[in-house]
Design a protein around this motif. Structure first.
Motif, mmCIF file in Angstrom:
data_model
loop_
_atom_site.group_PDB
_atom_site.id
_atom_site.type_symbol
_atom_site.label_atom_id
_atom_site.label_comp_id
_atom_site.label_asym_id
_atom_site.label_seq_id
_atom_site.Cartn_x
_atom_site.Cartn_y
_atom_site.Cartn_z
ATOM 1 N N LYS A 3 0.830 -1.202 0.000
ATOM 2 C CA LYS A 3 0.000 0.000 0.000
ATOM 3 C C LYS A 3 0.865 1.254 0.000
ATOM 4 O O LYS A 3 0.567 2.231 -0.685
ATOM 5 C CB LYS A 3 -0.926 0.002 1.225
ATOM 6 C CG LYS A 3 -2.012 -1.060 1.198
ATOM 7 C CD LYS A 3 -2.859 -0.987 2.453
ATOM 8 C CE LYS A 3 -3.924 -2.061 2.469
ATOM 9 N NZ LYS A 3 -4.726 -2.029 3.719
ATOM 10 N N CYS A 47 0.022 7.907 3.986
ATOM 11 C CA CYS A 47 -0.022 6.452 4.155
ATOM 12 C C CYS A 47 0.924 6.050 5.279
ATOM 13 O O CYS A 47 1.967 6.673 5.481
ATOM 14 C CB CYS A 47 0.389 5.747 2.854
ATOM 15 S SG CYS A 47 0.227 3.946 2.891
ATOM 16 N N THR A 49 2.193 4.818 9.321
ATOM 17 C CA THR A 49 2.287 5.496 10.616
ATOM 18 C C THR A 49 3.587 5.113 11.302
ATOM 19 O O THR A 49 4.096 4.008 11.102
ATOM 20 C CB THR A 49 1.096 5.121 11.528
ATOM 21 O OG1 THR A 49 1.249 5.760 12.806
ATOM 22 C CG2 THR A 49 1.011 3.624 11.738
ATOM 23 N N PRO A 198 -11.125 -9.065 4.812
ATOM 24 C CA PRO A 198 -10.687 -7.672 4.914
ATOM 25 C C PRO A 198 -9.902 -7.378 6.197
ATOM 26 O O PRO A 198 -8.962 -6.572 6.188
ATOM 27 C CB PRO A 198 -12.001 -6.883 4.885
ATOM 28 C CG PRO A 198 -12.978 -7.787 4.208
ATOM 29 C CD PRO A 198 -12.590 -9.163 4.647
ATOM 30 N N ALA A 199 -10.290 -8.030 7.308
ATOM 31 C CA ALA A 199 -9.560 -7.818 8.561
ATOM 32 C C ALA A 199 -8.131 -8.325 8.450
ATOM 33 O O ALA A 199 -7.179 -7.674 8.916
ATOM 34 C CB ALA A 199 -10.284 -8.518 9.716
ATOM 35 N N ILE A 201 -6.392 -8.711 5.630
ATOM 36 C CA ILE A 201 -5.679 -7.859 4.680
ATOM 37 C C ILE A 201 -5.210 -6.581 5.352
ATOM 38 O O ILE A 201 -4.094 -6.096 5.123
ATOM 39 C CB ILE A 201 -6.568 -7.564 3.460
ATOM 40 C CG1 ILE A 201 -6.771 -8.843 2.637
ATOM 41 C CG2 ILE A 201 -5.969 -6.468 2.590
ATOM 42 C CD1 ILE A 201 -7.820 -8.722 1.551
ATOM 43 N N ALA A 202 -6.057 -6.020 6.233
ATOM 44 C CA ALA A 202 -5.664 -4.805 6.966
ATOM 45 C C ALA A 202 -4.471 -5.058 7.871
ATOM 46 O O ALA A 202 -3.716 -4.128 8.181
ATOM 47 C CB ALA A 202 -6.853 -4.293 7.781
ATOM 48 N N ALA A 203 -4.287 -6.317 8.299
ATOM 49 C CA ALA A 203 -3.147 -6.681 9.150
ATOM 50 C C ALA A 203 -1.985 -7.224 8.325
ATOM 51 O O ALA A 203 -1.088 -7.882 8.861
ATOM 52 C CB ALA A 203 -3.580 -7.719 10.180
ATOM 53 N N ASP A 204 -1.989 -6.952 7.020
ATOM 54 C CA ASP A 204 -0.888 -7.312 6.111
ATOM 55 C C ASP A 204 -0.757 -8.807 5.854
ATOM 56 O O ASP A 204 0.344 -9.311 5.611
ATOM 57 C CB ASP A 204 0.441 -6.741 6.606
ATOM 58 C CG ASP A 204 0.487 -5.229 6.542
ATOM 59 O OD1 ASP A 204 -0.117 -4.673 5.610
ATOM 60 O OD2 ASP A 204 1.112 -4.596 7.417
ATOM 61 N N CYS A 207 -4.532 -13.050 1.334
ATOM 62 C CA CYS A 207 -5.630 -14.005 1.521
ATOM 63 C C CYS A 207 -6.105 -14.604 0.203
ATOM 64 O O CYS A 207 -6.133 -13.921 -0.827
ATOM 65 C CB CYS A 207 -6.821 -13.319 2.196
ATOM 66 S SG CYS A 207 -6.499 -12.754 3.864
ATOM 67 N N GLY A 223 -12.889 -7.852 0.243
ATOM 68 C CA GLY A 223 -11.883 -6.802 0.342
ATOM 69 C C GLY A 223 -10.789 -6.897 -0.693
ATOM 70 O O GLY A 223 -9.691 -6.375 -0.492
ATOM 71 N N THR A 323 -8.210 -13.015 13.440
ATOM 72 C CA THR A 323 -7.091 -12.172 13.011
ATOM 73 C C THR A 323 -6.082 -12.014 14.136
ATOM 74 O O THR A 323 -4.861 -12.108 13.922
ATOM 75 C CB THR A 323 -7.597 -10.795 12.557
ATOM 76 O OG1 THR A 323 -8.491 -10.961 11.452
ATOM 77 C CG2 THR A 323 -6.442 -9.900 12.128
#
Length: 342
Positions: A3, A47, A49, A198-199, A201-204, A207, A223, A323
Motif C-alpha cells: 500500500k 499512508c 504510521t 478484509p480484517a 488484509i488490513a493486518a498485512d 488471503c 476486500g 485475526t
C-alpha cells in the motif's frame, strides 16, 4: 508495504515530491518499533504510521522541512519523560527516524516500484534496503537479485528475518523484510469469511478464499482477496501450493466439507490450521479422522474452535478473534494451539 509503495508511486506520478519516513532504530517503550514507516507529501501524511502522538506529529513537521530543503536526513527522538528534549510522551525510550526525500517523477524509484509488483504478487522472499548515508534505495530478492541501487555483498550476506542496520565501508544500510511471507487460505466464502478476509488484509496478510460455489467467489465481497473455485472432496491442486509459511482457516457451509478439507490439509506443511465450530464438533471429527488412519500428532496444528477466546459471536467479532490469533502465530507467540488460545 505494498500500500505504501502504491501511494508513493501515485504521488510521484502526480508530480508531487514525497518523504519516506522510517524508524531505523528504537529502544525502550517507543510507540512503534523498528521498520514502522509513513509517507508524507505537501498535503501531509498520506499512508502508514510511525506510532501516532507527538512522535508522528513532530515527524510530519520535519518531513515538511525536508520537502522544502529537498535533503534527506536522520533525526533522534528522546522519549524520556523529564528530558529537556522530551516530546511529551509518557513512555520512555529513543527512536531514530530516517527521512528520505524522493523528488516528483523520480524515474529510479518508479522503476523499482514497478519491478516489485511481481515480488508482491508471488510473495517472494525479499528485503528492502535503504542506504542511510546518501539515501539510496534497493530491493534484494533471492530470485531476482538486487533491484535499484547497487548493494555491497556483505550487506546481502547479513540479511535476516529481523530489521537491522548493517555497516559496509563508510556507508550504513537499513535492511528489512519487504513483506510477510505466507498466505491465509480461507475455505468457505460465507459471512465469516466476508468479515475475516478484509480484517486479515488490513493486518498485512495475503488471503485466498476458496469455495465450490461460483456465487461465493466475488473478490469484491472479500476486500479484494483472491478467490479460487475448488471441490472440497479433492483439493490436491491447492495442497501443492501450500508451504510452511501458510495458514488455513476452515469455515465451509457444512460439517462434511469442513472435515474433508481438514483431513487433507493436516498432512500439509502449513504452520496453522483453524476450524470453525465447537469443541464438541471437533471431538467428533477427530474420532472419524483417526479411524481413517491418521494419528494424534497430526492434530497438533489444529485449532478448534478457531480464534482467541474473547466471547466472539457475530461474523465481525469472529474476524477480530481469528485475526488476532493469526497475528500471534505470525509473531511466534506460542508454539501450539494451547498457547494461541490462551
Amino acid at each position: 508495504m505494498k500500500k505504501l509503495f502504491d501511494a508513493l508511486r501515485d504521488a510521484l506520478q502526480r508530480g508531487e515530491d514525497a518523504v519516506l519516513v522510517t524508524i531505523v532504530a528504537s529502544s525502550g517503550s517507543a510507540p512503534r518499533g523498528t521498520g514502522a514507516r509513513m509517507l508524507v507529501t505537501a498535503a501531509g501524511r498520506v499512508c502508514g504510521t510511525i506510532g501516532g502522538g507527538a512522535v508522528e506529529y513532530k515527524g510530519e513537521q520535519i518531513a515538511q522541512d525536508i520537502l522544502r530543503t529537498k535533503r534527506s536526513r536522520q533525526e533522534n527522538f528522546r522519549l524520556y519523560k523529564n528530558d529537556v528534549a522530551d516530546l511529551g510522551m509518557v513512555c520512555g525510550g529513543t527512536v531514530d527516524v530516517y527521512f528520505r526525500f524522493i523528488p516528483a517523477g523520480d524515474a529510479d524509484v518508479l522503476r523499482l516500484i514497478d519491478q516489485c509488483a511481481g515480488i508482491f504478487d508471488a510473495l517472494e522472499p525479499a528485503w528492502l534496503i535503504s542506504e542511510l548515508t546518501e539515501g539510496g534505495l534497493s530491493v534484494y530478492s533471492e530470485k531476482r537479485g538486487v533491484l535499484g541501487d547497487a548493494v555491497p555483498p556483505e550487506v546481502i550476506a547479513a540479511l535476516g528475518v529481523r530489521p537491522a542496520q548493517v555497516e559496509a565501508g563508510e556507508k550504513v544500510y537499513y535492511c528489512e523484510k519487504l513483506l510477510q511471507p505466507g498466505r491465509v487460505y480461507i475455505f468457505g466464502g460465507g459471512h465469516v469469511a466476508r468479515a475475516l478476509a478484509p480484517a486479515l488484509i488490513a493486518a498485512d496478510f495475503a488471503c485466498v478464499v476458496l469455495d465450490d460455489r461460483p456465487d461465493f467467489l466475488d473478490p469484491a465481497d472479500f476486500g479484494g482477496a483472491r478467490t479460487r473455485r475448488i471441490d472440497p472432496a479433492d483439493i490436491s491442486d491447492v495442497l501443492r501450493d501450500l508451504t510452511e509459511n501458510d495458514y488455513v482457516c476452515i469455515m465451509t457451509r457444512g460439517h462434511k466439507d469442513d472435515m474433508d478439507i481438514q483431513r487433507q490439509v493436516m498432512r500439509s506443511p502449513v504452520r496453522y490450521i483453524g476450524v470453525i465450530g465447537s469443541a464438541r464438533k471437533q471431538r467428533t471429527v477427530k474420532e472419524r479422522i483417526l479411524a481413517m488412519g491418521y494419528d494424534e500428532a497430526e492434530f497438533d496444528k489444529v485449532v478448534s474452535p478457531i480464534g482467541l477466546d474473547i466471547g466472539a459471536e457475530t461474523p465481525a467479532e469472529l474476524a477480530v478473534s481469528i485475526t488476532a490469533q493469526l497475528i500471534m502465530v505470525r509473531a511466534g507467540k506460542g508454539t501450539g494451539p494451547r498457547d494461541w488460545k490462551s
